[in-house]
Design a protein around this motif. Structure first.
Motif, PDB file in Angstrom:
ATOM      1  N   GLY A   1      37.868  48.995  35.681  1.00  0.00           N
ATOM      2  CA  GLY A   1      37.198  47.707  35.487  1.00  0.00           C
ATOM      3  C   GLY A   1      38.161  46.548  35.339  1.00  0.00           C
ATOM      4  O   GLY A   1      37.745  45.426  35.079  1.00  0.00           O
ATOM      5  N   GLU A   2      39.455  46.843  35.530  1.00  0.00           N
ATOM      6  CA  GLU A   2      40.477  45.821  35.286  1.00  0.00           C
ATOM      7  C   GLU A   2      40.727  45.001  36.560  1.00  0.00           C
ATOM      8  O   GLU A   2      41.595  45.305  37.359  1.00  0.00           O
ATOM      9  CB  GLU A   2      41.771  46.496  34.816  1.00  0.00           C
ATOM     10  CG  GLU A   2      42.842  45.535  34.389  1.00  0.00           C
ATOM     11  CD  GLU A   2      44.154  46.263  34.123  1.00  0.00           C
ATOM     12  OE1 GLU A   2      44.393  46.657  32.985  1.00  0.00           O
ATOM     13  OE2 GLU A   2      44.934  46.449  35.079  1.00  0.00           O
ATOM     14  N   THR A   3      39.956  43.954  36.725  1.00  0.00           N
ATOM     15  CA  THR A   3      40.252  42.980  37.771  1.00  0.00           C
ATOM     16  C   THR A   3      41.292  42.000  37.226  1.00  0.00           C
ATOM     17  O   THR A   3      41.594  42.017  36.029  1.00  0.00           O
ATOM     18  CB  THR A   3      38.977  42.231  38.171  1.00  0.00           C
ATOM     19  OG1 THR A   3      38.363  41.727  36.991  1.00  0.00           O
ATOM     20  CG2 THR A   3      38.000  43.144  38.888  1.00  0.00           C
TER      21      THR A   3
ATOM     22  N   VAL B   1      34.720  40.080  28.647  1.00  0.00           N
ATOM     23  CA  VAL B   1      33.506  40.642  29.242  1.00  0.00           C
ATOM     24  C   VAL B   1      33.582  40.346  30.735  1.00  0.00           C
ATOM     25  O   VAL B   1      33.518  39.187  31.150  1.00  0.00           O
ATOM     26  CB  VAL B   1      32.218  40.036  28.650  1.00  0.00           C
ATOM     27  CG1 VAL B   1      31.001  40.745  29.228  1.00  0.00           C
ATOM     28  CG2 VAL B   1      32.224  40.132  27.126  1.00  0.00           C
ATOM     29  N   ASN B   2      33.763  41.405  31.519  1.00  0.00           N
ATOM     30  CA  ASN B   2      33.946  41.215  32.954  1.00  0.00           C
ATOM     31  C   ASN B   2      32.590  41.117  33.656  1.00  0.00           C
ATOM     32  O   ASN B   2      31.748  42.003  33.517  1.00  0.00           O
ATOM     33  CB  ASN B   2      34.763  42.375  33.535  1.00  0.00           C
ATOM     34  CG  ASN B   2      35.383  42.024  34.865  1.00  0.00           C
ATOM     35  OD1 ASN B   2      35.056  40.998  35.467  1.00  0.00           O
ATOM     36  ND2 ASN B   2      36.284  42.871  35.345  1.00  0.00           N
ATOM     37  N   TYR B   3      32.406  40.017  34.371  1.00  0.00           N
ATOM     38  CA  TYR B   3      31.154  39.793  35.105  1.00  0.00           C
ATOM     39  C   TYR B   3      31.322  39.957  36.609  1.00  0.00           C
ATOM     40  O   TYR B   3      30.351  39.836  37.339  1.00  0.00           O
ATOM     41  CB  TYR B   3      30.637  38.362  34.836  1.00  0.00           C
ATOM     42  CG  TYR B   3      30.212  38.108  33.417  1.00  0.00           C
ATOM     43  CD1 TYR B   3      28.953  38.509  32.974  1.00  0.00           C
ATOM     44  CD2 TYR B   3      31.059  37.485  32.519  1.00  0.00           C
ATOM     45  CE1 TYR B   3      28.552  38.279  31.672  1.00  0.00           C
ATOM     46  CE2 TYR B   3      30.673  37.243  31.203  1.00  0.00           C
ATOM     47  CZ  TYR B   3      29.415  37.646  30.793  1.00  0.00           C
ATOM     48  OH  TYR B   3      29.020  37.427  29.502  1.00  0.00           O
ATOM     49  N   THR B   4      32.545  40.142  37.072  1.00  0.00           N
ATOM     50  CA  THR B   4      32.795  40.056  38.506  1.00  0.00           C
ATOM     51  C   THR B   4      33.551  41.277  38.994  1.00  0.00           C
ATOM     52  O   THR B   4      34.772  41.347  38.877  1.00  0.00           O
ATOM     53  CB  THR B   4      33.593  38.775  38.818  1.00  0.00           C
ATOM     54  OG1 THR B   4      33.000  37.687  38.134  1.00  0.00           O
ATOM     55  CG2 THR B   4      33.590  38.504  40.308  1.00  0.00           C
ATOM     56  N   MET B   5      32.793  42.244  39.484  1.00  0.00           N
ATOM     57  CA  MET B   5      33.387  43.476  39.989  1.00  0.00           C
ATOM     58  C   MET B   5      32.584  43.953  41.190  1.00  0.00           C
ATOM     59  O   MET B   5      31.396  43.658  41.281  1.00  0.00           O
ATOM     60  CB  MET B   5      33.356  44.567  38.907  1.00  0.00           C
ATOM     61  CG  MET B   5      34.127  44.240  37.648  1.00  0.00           C
ATOM     62  SD  MET B   5      33.507  45.203  36.245  1.00  0.00           S
ATOM     63  CE  MET B   5      31.937  44.384  35.969  1.00  0.00           C
ATOM     64  N   PRO B   6      33.214  44.699  42.074  1.00  0.00           N
ATOM     65  CA  PRO B   6      32.459  45.242  43.206  1.00  0.00           C
ATOM     66  C   PRO B   6      31.652  46.466  42.772  1.00  0.00           C
ATOM     67  O   PRO B   6      31.969  47.088  41.746  1.00  0.00           O
ATOM     68  CB  PRO B   6      33.569  45.648  44.184  1.00  0.00           C
ATOM     69  CG  PRO B   6      34.744  45.964  43.312  1.00  0.00           C
ATOM     70  CD  PRO B   6      34.636  45.060  42.113  1.00  0.00           C
ATOM     71  N   ALA B   7      30.618  46.820  43.534  1.00  0.00           N
ATOM     72  CA  ALA B   7      29.887  48.059  43.277  1.00  0.00           C
ATOM     73  C   ALA B   7      30.878  49.221  43.386  1.00  0.00           C
ATOM     74  O   ALA B   7      31.796  49.146  44.191  1.00  0.00           O
ATOM     75  CB  ALA B   7      28.767  48.218  44.311  1.00  0.00           C
TER      76      ALA B   7
ATOM     77  N   PRO C   1      30.269  32.361  35.009  1.00  0.00           N
ATOM     78  CA  PRO C   1      31.225  33.181  34.252  1.00  0.00           C
ATOM     79  C   PRO C   1      31.841  34.251  35.152  1.00  0.00           C
ATOM     80  O   PRO C   1      31.139  34.870  35.955  1.00  0.00           O
ATOM     81  CB  PRO C   1      30.368  33.816  33.151  1.00  0.00           C
ATOM     82  CG  PRO C   1      28.981  33.808  33.690  1.00  0.00           C
ATOM     83  CD  PRO C   1      28.877  32.594  34.580  1.00  0.00           C
ATOM     84  N   VAL C   2      33.124  34.424  35.035  1.00  0.00           N
ATOM     85  CA  VAL C   2      33.824  35.459  35.804  1.00  0.00           C
ATOM     86  C   VAL C   2      34.246  36.590  34.878  1.00  0.00           C
ATOM     87  O   VAL C   2      33.994  37.766  35.148  1.00  0.00           O
ATOM     88  CB  VAL C   2      35.050  34.866  36.519  1.00  0.00           C
ATOM     89  CG1 VAL C   2      35.948  35.969  37.074  1.00  0.00           C
ATOM     90  CG2 VAL C   2      34.600  33.944  37.645  1.00  0.00           C
ATOM     91  N   CYS C   3      34.893  36.236  33.800  1.00  0.00           N
ATOM     92  CA  CYS C   3      35.331  37.230  32.830  1.00  0.00           C
ATOM     93  C   CYS C   3      35.523  36.487  31.520  1.00  0.00           C
ATOM     94  O   CYS C   3      36.487  35.748  31.373  1.00  0.00           O
ATOM     95  CB  CYS C   3      36.634  37.896  33.301  1.00  0.00           C
ATOM     96  SG  CYS C   3      37.208  39.196  32.204  1.00  0.00           S
TER      97      CYS C   3
END
Lengths: 468, 393
Positions: free
Chosen positions: B142-144, A400-406, B200-202
């Motif tokens: 969405g793939e960081t 579950v990704n919580y960290t992304m840019p707009a 939480p980051v991911c």
């Protein structure tokens, strides 16, 4: 219609977004009496096309039809996803219809839904297509603070038409029109304007022409009606005029609000679950059209309609404004690395929308997507054939990704899915991730992955199935 | 072996961190000077016959057009042959391997391998995180970077009972080591609780499960073993290396409890060096995230598959443990300036094998140190180099 074949309804489907906006919350935001009820609201990854896909897929499944045998798609929606672009082609491809499928996109007012039904019926009757899919959908974007806002909703319905099979037939029609403005969206405007004068609309436009159409159908003694109800009162006025015994659309309006082009058919498809005479009346853009549906026995898919459009999750007004694109964060967003009109997109368009895989002739492994796999990932072999991927599977692992840019919004679950045909794929999950788990069953649904440079980008996401 | 043996006669790096005040060129010059300074008997820059430079993020400001020509000018050696190596996160490791092959082949006797990376000239949103919107429009949306490793953690936890505490113990240990490495980005110790309570980051990874964004540069000098005594009486030899690839996209992986490329590369490197995993005295491994180190120590054969989490929690990989891992602080504490990372890891191995690691010095029993990076989309490439202080190999 003498001399023409009778058109039959083989199956129906419906869809509504998963969010609901309460009228009281809108009232509170604008510091006035809130009003009652609620309306359906699209999530950021839903729009008129994804609703159309949901409903269309449900109708095709209910009809037991092979999508590749459907040779015509008629889509009515007041606001196509591309103002000028490949809306119809994207939907037809994502539905997996015949590559030679004909049909039309009808738009321009909430009347376009019934226009799609009539055009499709005429094509089937004339023999120019064998099996037609009619999809009607809309996601109204009202101006914030307008009186119409609490009524503006979203939804979709779909019907599979043919000359054989099915348990209902399309009957007579009636149309009236007056060239007057009601609700409209001017060229270049983004939000649908409210009525200029509710009384003027009622007395000079709505009641005269809708009343005439309903009166024209009344002699056929429909046992159930779908009637337009743009303000929450006018539907009852018409029902009283014609003495309608049952107005099925009242329940759908209460659940999803005014779904525009979808409203007339969304209001009747669930009622096709019982034998009898049904009447659906559509209004929009100064036109009213009604049609009789003769139901011999419950229509495939009709019994599932109610479950498909009920039980949305409450959303705040702030959430609604953000989802509609009316509340936008300052600063710049990160553009897609691959512009939607670029070569990589062109190469991937069909395989992404039709969920194609490349099956190894030698070892049977299914590789996805084909354009990235000239050789098999398992055995290295070069002989691959295109196959349609399974649409259901099981979560193998996830994050579950919580960290992304707009413009990304957290939380964004992403899962590796073992599809039921043995293929493996990694997709975003249509969920907030809170109850995601290894082993969870999912099905693949079309959603809007991005909206940028003014156009939507569609792809499949994994939607967790309700635990049995 | 028909090849020349290869020695490392000098190695060094600059203090890693957010080096807003240094250009790419200044960082390169700093690392080169550190490596030259470290040569016991002295080294003249013009003795460099050829250079291999590792820089991975060519898309970040100031690095867009970097080829093989930027570094020679920056270090005062314009005109020498120089090639840029880009092979994802193992770029520095692979530049080292290619440099070693250039010496082994006999084409060059003295080669510079240098890794240089600016990670912080762009904001986090425009830099690393922007990859959420890059690549394939659907399969990588969405793939960081954490998305490439977190699925392994989810699966490892489910299959082996690995816990978030076990993951956190890796970060705690590497910060402890980093606090003893003057070149590390982070110089502070942390607790398991700090990791667990970080944002939480991911899922299932939190902030302190993740390496920072770090600017940095490191350099090593490789010399034909026949000429090593011109530069030092305590050379370190290249004992072996291994590289392997795996499919690039995550959905193409056979398993989410191993990094297959690491396992295959390790087999090749051990075979070339003629050693078993038990003979490695210390290792610098790829710990971009805590889960990565747990997978690494399993796939490198230091612990049994599935035991990486418990082994970390029980201290098997600390400075005094059975197999010390990431004595420099690793990527988690020292930082991960991508192209420089592998070269900086080689530098740590060089210090450890020569007994020069100060407070971080581990016991060298067998004389072998291993360096490892994995990366690329879906850890599709892994590079391992094994160094030794034994002249009998």
């Amino acid at each position: 219609m003498p001399g023409h074949a009778v058109v039959r309804i083989v199956g129906v489907g419906a869809a509504a977004p998963g969010l609901r906006l309460a009228a009281a919350d809108i009232g509170a935001a604008w510091n006035r009496k809130g009003g009652k009820g609620r309306a359906a609201l699209c999530a950021p990854d839903e729009d008129t096309l994804t609703l159309a896909w949901d409903a269309g897929t449900a109708a095709v499944e209910a009809a037991g039809a092979d999508p590749t045998a459907i040779d015509g798609l008629w889509w009515g929606c007041g606001r196509p996803p591309f103002a000028d672009g490949p809306s119809h082609a994207v939907l037809a491809n994502a539905l997996g219809l015949a590559h030679h499928a004909t049909g039309a996109l009808l738009s321009g007012s909430p009347h376009s839904g019934i226009e799609a039904l009539l055009a499709a019926a005429d094509a089937v009757s004339a023999g120019s297509v064998r099996t037609a899919l009619v999809v009607v959908s809309d996601a109204i974007r009202p101006g914030p603070g307008t009186g119409y806002e609490q009524r503006a909703g979203a939804g979709a319905a779909a019907l599979v038409l043919g000359l054989e099979g099915g348990t209902a037939t399309l009957g007579v029609r009636a149309t009236r029109s007056r060239p007057l403005l009601d609700r409209y969206r001017g060229d270049g405007e983004t939000d649908t304007r409210d009525l200029y004068d509710g009384r003027l609309f009622r007395e000079e436009i709505f009641v005269p022409i809708v009343g005439e159409v309903a009166a024209a159908l009344a002699p056929l003694a429909p046992s159930v009606w779908s009637l337009p109800d743009p303000d929450g009162r006018l539907g009852a006025v018409i029902a009283k005029q014609v003495g309608a015994p049952l107005v099925a659309s009242t329940a759908t309006y209460a659940e999803v609000g005014d779904s525009g082009s979808a409203a007339a058919l969304l209001g009747i498809v669930g009622a096709l679950d019982a034998a009898g005479v049904a009447a659906a009346v559509a209004y929009g853009g100064g036109r009213a059209t009604g049609i009789i549906i003769n139901v011999e026995a419950p229509v495939a898919g009709a019994a599932r309609v109610a479950a498909m459009i009920t039980d949305g999750t409450p959303a705040s007004y702030t959430r609604a404004l953000r989802n509609r694109g009316q509340l936008v964060a300052g600063g710049e967003t990160i553009p897609m690395g691959v512009p939607p009109e670029s070569a990589l997109f062109a190469r991937g368009a069909e395989e992404m929308l039709q969920l194609l895989g490349a099956r190894c002739v030698d070892c049977g492994t299914i590789n996805t997507p084909p354009s990235l796999h000239p050789h098999c990932t398992a055995c290295g072999g070069p002989k691959l054939e295109a196959v349609h991927l399974a649409r259901t599977g099981t979560v193998h692992t996830y994050v579950v990704n919580y960290t992304m840019p707009a413009p990304f919004e957290a939380p964004l679950p992403i899962a590796v899915i073992d599809l039921d045909d043995g293929a493996r794929i990694m997709l975003q999950v249509d969920d907030d991730g809170t109850d995601l788990a290894i082993g969870r069953r999912v099905r693949l649904v079309l959603r809007r992955y991005a909206y940028e440079r003014g156009v939507p980008v569609y792809g499949f996401k994994a939607k967790p199935l309700q635990e049995a | 072996m028909a090849w020349n043996r290869v020695t490392v006669v000098g190695a060094g790096l600059i203090k890693m961190g957010e080096l807003f005040d240094q250009s790419y060129e200044q960082m390169a010059a700093g690392a080169f000077a550190a490596a030259v300074e470290a040569v016991d008997k002295g080294f003249e820059p013009h003795q460099v016959e050829a250079a291999f430079v590792a820089t991975q993020r060519g898309t970040l400001w100031g690095q867009e057009g970097i080829g093989g020509n930027t570094v020679p000018t920056a270090i005062g050696l314009a005109g020498i042959p120089c090639t840029r190596i880009e092979n994802a996160c193992p770029s520095g490791s692979d530049a080292f391997r290619v440099g070693a092959m250039a010496v082994a082949s006999g084409v060059h006797d003295v080669v510079l391998v240098i890794g240089v990376e600016k990670m912080r000239d762009k904001s986090t949103e425009e830099g690393l995180l922007s990859r959420a919107a890059a690549g394939h429009p659907i399969f990588t949306r969405g793939e960081t970077a954490p998305v490439l490793f977190a699925p392994f953690a989810t699966r490892h936890m489910a299959e082996f009972g690995t816990t978030r505490e076990m993951l956190a113990s890796v970060a705690v240990k590497n910060h402890y080591n980093g606090a003893r490495d003057p070149y590390a980005h982070f110089q502070n110790e942390i607790t398991i609780d700090d990791v667990m309570k970080s944002p939480p980051v991911c899922y299932p990874l939190h902030l302190l499960d993740c390496c920072p964004q770090t600017d940095g540069a490191a350099a090593v000098l490789l010399v034909n073993a026949e000429r090593a005594n011109e530069f030092t009486d305590r050379p370190v030899w290249v004992a072996g290396f291994g590289v392997a690839t795996d499919h690039p996209y995550l959905h193409e992986k056979d398993s989410f409890t191993e990094i297959k490329a690491t396992r295959i590369a390790a087999g090749r490197a051990y075979a070339m060096a003629g050693i078993e995993p038990t003979e490695v005295d210390c290792a610098e491994v790829h710990d971009c995230f805590t889960i990565t180190e747990i997978l690494d120590i399993e796939d490198l054969g230091f612990v049994a598959k599935g035991r990486g989490g418990i082994a970390s929690l029980e201290g098997e990989t600390t400075l005094t443990g059975r197999i010390p891992v990431n004595t420099s602080g690793g990527l988690l504490a020292k930082g991960h300036p991508i192209g420089a990372t592998g070269v900086a890891q080689i530098t740590e191995c060089w210090w450890q094998l020569r007994g020069d690691a100060g407070d971080r010095q581990v016991e060298i029993r067998n004389g072998y140190a291993l360096q490892h990076n994995a990366g690329g989309r879906g850890s599709g490439v892994a590079v391992i180099n094994i160094l030794t202080n034994r002249n009998d190999t």
